[in-house]
Design an enzyme around this catalytic site. Structure first.
Site, PDB file in Angstrom:
ATOM      1  N   ALA A   8      44.123  46.180  45.088  1.00  0.00           N
ATOM      2  CA  ALA A   8      43.154  46.846  44.902  1.00  0.00           C
ATOM      3  C   ALA A   8      42.583  47.371  43.501  1.00  0.00           C
ATOM      4  O   ALA A   8      43.243  46.655  42.562  1.00  0.00           O
ATOM      5  CB  ALA A   8      44.199  48.375  45.173  1.00  0.00           C
ATOM      6  N   GLU A  28      52.605  45.113  42.062  1.00  0.00           N
ATOM      7  CA  GLU A  28      52.243  46.580  41.838  1.00  0.00           C
ATOM      8  C   GLU A  28      53.400  47.155  40.785  1.00  0.00           C
ATOM      9  O   GLU A  28      53.201  47.704  39.950  1.00  0.00           O
ATOM     10  CB  GLU A  28      52.638  47.382  43.066  1.00  0.00           C
ATOM     11  CG  GLU A  28      51.219  47.309  43.920  1.00  0.00           C
ATOM     12  CD  GLU A  28      51.319  45.979  44.880  1.00  0.00           C
ATOM     13  OE1 GLU A  28      52.574  45.116  44.724  1.00  0.00           O
ATOM     14  OE2 GLU A  28      50.545  45.572  45.704  1.00  0.00           O
TER      15      GLU A  28
HETATM   16  N1  CAA Z   1      41.404  45.512  39.811  1.00  0.00           N
HETATM   17  C1  CAA Z   1      40.056  45.594  39.072  1.00  0.00           C
HETATM   18  N2  CAA Z   1      39.783  44.616  38.333  1.00  0.00           N
HETATM   19  C2  CAA Z   1      40.323  43.316  38.409  1.00  0.00           C
HETATM   20  C3  CAA Z   1      41.571  43.157  39.300  1.00  0.00           C
HETATM   21  C4  CAA Z   1      42.228  44.387  40.138  1.00  0.00           C
HETATM   22  N3  CAA Z   1      43.096  44.250  40.805  1.00  0.00           N
HETATM   23  N4  CAA Z   1      41.938  42.092  39.084  1.00  0.00           N
HETATM   24  C5  CAA Z   1      41.177  41.374  38.224  1.00  0.00           C
HETATM   25  N5  CAA Z   1      40.158  42.156  37.833  1.00  0.00           N
HETATM   26  C6  CAA Z   1      39.057  41.919  37.043  1.00  0.00           C
HETATM   27  C7  CAA Z   1      39.564  41.709  35.515  1.00  0.00           C
HETATM   28  O1  CAA Z   1      39.770  43.037  35.137  1.00  0.00           O
HETATM   29  C8  CAA Z   1      38.384  41.187  34.943  1.00  0.00           C
HETATM   30  O2  CAA Z   1      37.402  42.080  34.717  1.00  0.00           O
HETATM   31  P1  CAA Z   1      36.456  41.784  33.167  1.00  0.00           P
HETATM   32  O3  CAA Z   1      36.078  40.523  33.238  1.00  0.00           O
HETATM   33  O4  CAA Z   1      35.535  42.900  33.490  1.00  0.00           O
HETATM   34  O5  CAA Z   1      37.436  41.900  32.304  1.00  0.00           O
HETATM   35  C9  CAA Z   1      38.072  39.970  35.928  1.00  0.00           C
HETATM   36  O6  CAA Z   1      38.313  40.680  37.165  1.00  0.00           O
HETATM   37  C10 CAA Z   1      38.665  38.709  36.008  1.00  0.00           C
HETATM   38  O7  CAA Z   1      40.026  39.011  35.886  1.00  0.00           O
HETATM   39  P2  CAA Z   1      41.017  38.104  34.700  1.00  0.00           P
HETATM   40  O8  CAA Z   1      40.167  38.070  33.321  1.00  0.00           O
HETATM   41  O9  CAA Z   1      42.131  39.096  34.448  1.00  0.00           O
HETATM   42  O10 CAA Z   1      41.341  37.045  35.255  1.00  0.00           O
HETATM   43  P3  CAA Z   1      42.360  35.784  34.992  1.00  0.00           P
HETATM   44  O11 CAA Z   1      42.360  34.646  35.439  1.00  0.00           O
HETATM   45  O12 CAA Z   1      42.918  35.767  33.376  1.00  0.00           O
HETATM   46  O13 CAA Z   1      43.708  36.558  35.439  1.00  0.00           O
HETATM   47  C11 CAA Z   1      44.839  37.781  37.355  1.00  0.00           C
HETATM   48  C12 CAA Z   1      43.773  36.707  36.831  1.00  0.00           C
HETATM   49  C13 CAA Z   1      46.176  36.933  37.037  1.00  0.00           C
HETATM   50  C14 CAA Z   1      44.872  37.907  39.030  1.00  0.00           C
HETATM   51  C15 CAA Z   1      44.705  38.975  36.731  1.00  0.00           C
HETATM   52  O14 CAA Z   1      43.354  39.454  36.791  1.00  0.00           O
HETATM   53  C16 CAA Z   1      45.553  40.276  37.374  1.00  0.00           C
HETATM   54  O15 CAA Z   1      46.714  40.172  37.025  1.00  0.00           O
HETATM   55  N6  CAA Z   1      45.116  41.212  38.172  1.00  0.00           N
HETATM   56  C17 CAA Z   1      45.721  42.185  38.603  1.00  0.00           C
HETATM   57  C18 CAA Z   1      46.574  41.753  39.843  1.00  0.00           C
HETATM   58  C19 CAA Z   1      47.291  43.078  40.226  1.00  0.00           C
HETATM   59  O16 CAA Z   1      48.011  43.750  39.373  1.00  0.00           O
HETATM   60  N7  CAA Z   1      47.139  43.418  41.598  1.00  0.00           N
HETATM   61  C20 CAA Z   1      47.540  44.559  42.138  1.00  0.00           C
HETATM   62  C21 CAA Z   1      46.666  45.874  42.100  1.00  0.00           C
HETATM   63  S1  CAA Z   1      47.629  47.129  42.985  1.00  0.00           S
HETATM   64  C22 CAA Z   1      47.447  47.232  44.292  1.00  0.00           C
HETATM   65  O17 CAA Z   1      46.969  46.444  44.998  1.00  0.00           O
HETATM   66  C23 CAA Z   1      47.902  48.537  45.120  1.00  0.00           C
HETATM   67  C24 CAA Z   1      48.387  48.289  46.549  1.00  0.00           C
HETATM   68  O18 CAA Z   1      49.223  47.961  47.076  1.00  0.00           O
HETATM   69  C25 CAA Z   1      47.252  48.779  47.463  1.00  0.00           C
END
Ligand code: CAA
Length: 258
Positions: A65, A132
């Site tokens: 998300a 999460e």
């Molecule tokens: N939401 C919004 N933006 C996100 C995102 C997310 N879930 N995941 C990545 N992005 C964005 C980053 O903020 C970044 O944007 P900017 O360039 O503007 O800073 C861009 O995508 C690239 O991401 P990273 O720079 O972080 O890339 P990375 O290669 O260093 O890391 C990653 C990759 C490990 C996947 C890391 O992005 C990450 O941990 N993302 C979040 C994953 C997460 O926690 N997902 C769960 C969401 S909650 C959910 O899904 C609830 C549910 O059950 C419905």
């Protein structure tokens, strides 16, 4: 239809939906999920489409998300709009077979959406997690439920409590993933499988899907009765007659979805 966050294509009888928000690793914002719902409704209502493939990019199927969109929400808002329901559950509502083709990150809501599909095909680059807990919450689109049913309590609990990533080999061993392919072959192999399913009776495919899904919802006795009745119902279709006659006549069956 013109979409901003996804791409849709029809390849023969296969409808392909590709998440296309690479700058956010395909994070599911509300606009993207509205488009997913519209695209899936389109495929569902198009008789020429028999199988649906849902996929993302090389780096990410979807990173979950959209945390940026979610961060400022409060309880009254998420409760009132029934957040993560209306436009998120469209995949689970599909009656046609839906295959998830996953490469790269498949995290949080990304993994939950993949699990709403009928099965997951993974590239050897795929990484699955329910992270999460690392942002102070828990899976909200079925992660604790579907992962537990697919991989068992111990694995689901460990993954949801630690938020760690699991690779494709472990995910296949755990029962989350049906098959793993080298990344470069993922889409070609997915299309072969989708086309094979599309070559069969769409009515039979729908019945198989409905019956397998019933296994999650009921007792064995009721599930068996349900399957038997659908099996009987297949005898009301032209496709069932065609399939059996073609076998007996040593020719290829031509299924018309009737
Ligand atoms: N939401 C919004 N933006 C996100 C995102 C997310 N879930 N995941 C990545 N992005 C964005 C980053 O903020 C970044 O944007 P900017 O360039 O503007 O800073 C861009 O995508 C690239 O991401 P990273 O720079 O972080 O890339 P990375 O290669 O260093 O890391 C990653 C990759 C490990 C996947 C890391 O992005 C990450 O941990 N993302 C979040 C994953 C997460 O926690 N997902 C769960 C969401 S909650 C959910 O899904 C609830 C549910 O059950 C419905």
């Amino acid at each position: 239809m013109d979409f901003e966050n996804i791409i849709t294509e029809k390849k023969g009888a296969v409808g392909v939906l590709t998440f296309n928000r690479p700058h956010a690793l395909n994070a599911f914002c509300a606009a993207l999920m509205d488009e997913v719902t519209a695209a899936l409704d389109g495929f569902e209502n198009d008789d020429a489409v028999r199988v649906i493939v849902v996929t993302g990019g090389e780096k990410a199927f979807a990173a979950g998300a959209d945390i940026k969109e979610m961060a400022e929400k409060n309880f009254p808002e998420v409760y009132k709009e029934d957040f993560i329901t209306r436009n998120w559950e469209s995949v689970a509502r599909c009656r046609k077979p839906v295959i998830a083709a996953v490469a790269g990150y498949c995290l949080g809501g990304g993994n939950e959406l993949a699990m709403m599909c009928d099965f997951i095909l993974a590239a050897d680059t795929a990484k699955f997690s329910q992270p999460e807990i690392t942002i102070g919450t828990l899976p909200g689109a079925g992660g604790t439920q579907r992962l537990t049913r697919l991989a068992g309590k111990s694995k689901a609990m460990e993954l949801c409590l630690t938020g760690r990533m699991m690779d494709a080999v472990e995910a296949e061993r755990a029962g989350l993933v049906a098959r793993v392919f080298p990344a470069a072959e993922l889409m070609a192999e997915t299309m072969k499988i989708a086309e094979k399913i599309a070559s069969f009776s769409p009515l039979a495919a729908m019945m198989v899907k409905e019956s397998v899904n019933r296994a999650y919802e009921t007792t064995l006795a009721e599930g068996l009765r349900f399957e038997r009745r659908l099996f009987h119902a297949s005898f009301a279709t032209e496709d069932r007659k065609e399939g059996m006659e073609a076998f007996v006549g040593k020719r290829k069956a031509l299924f018309k979805g009737r």
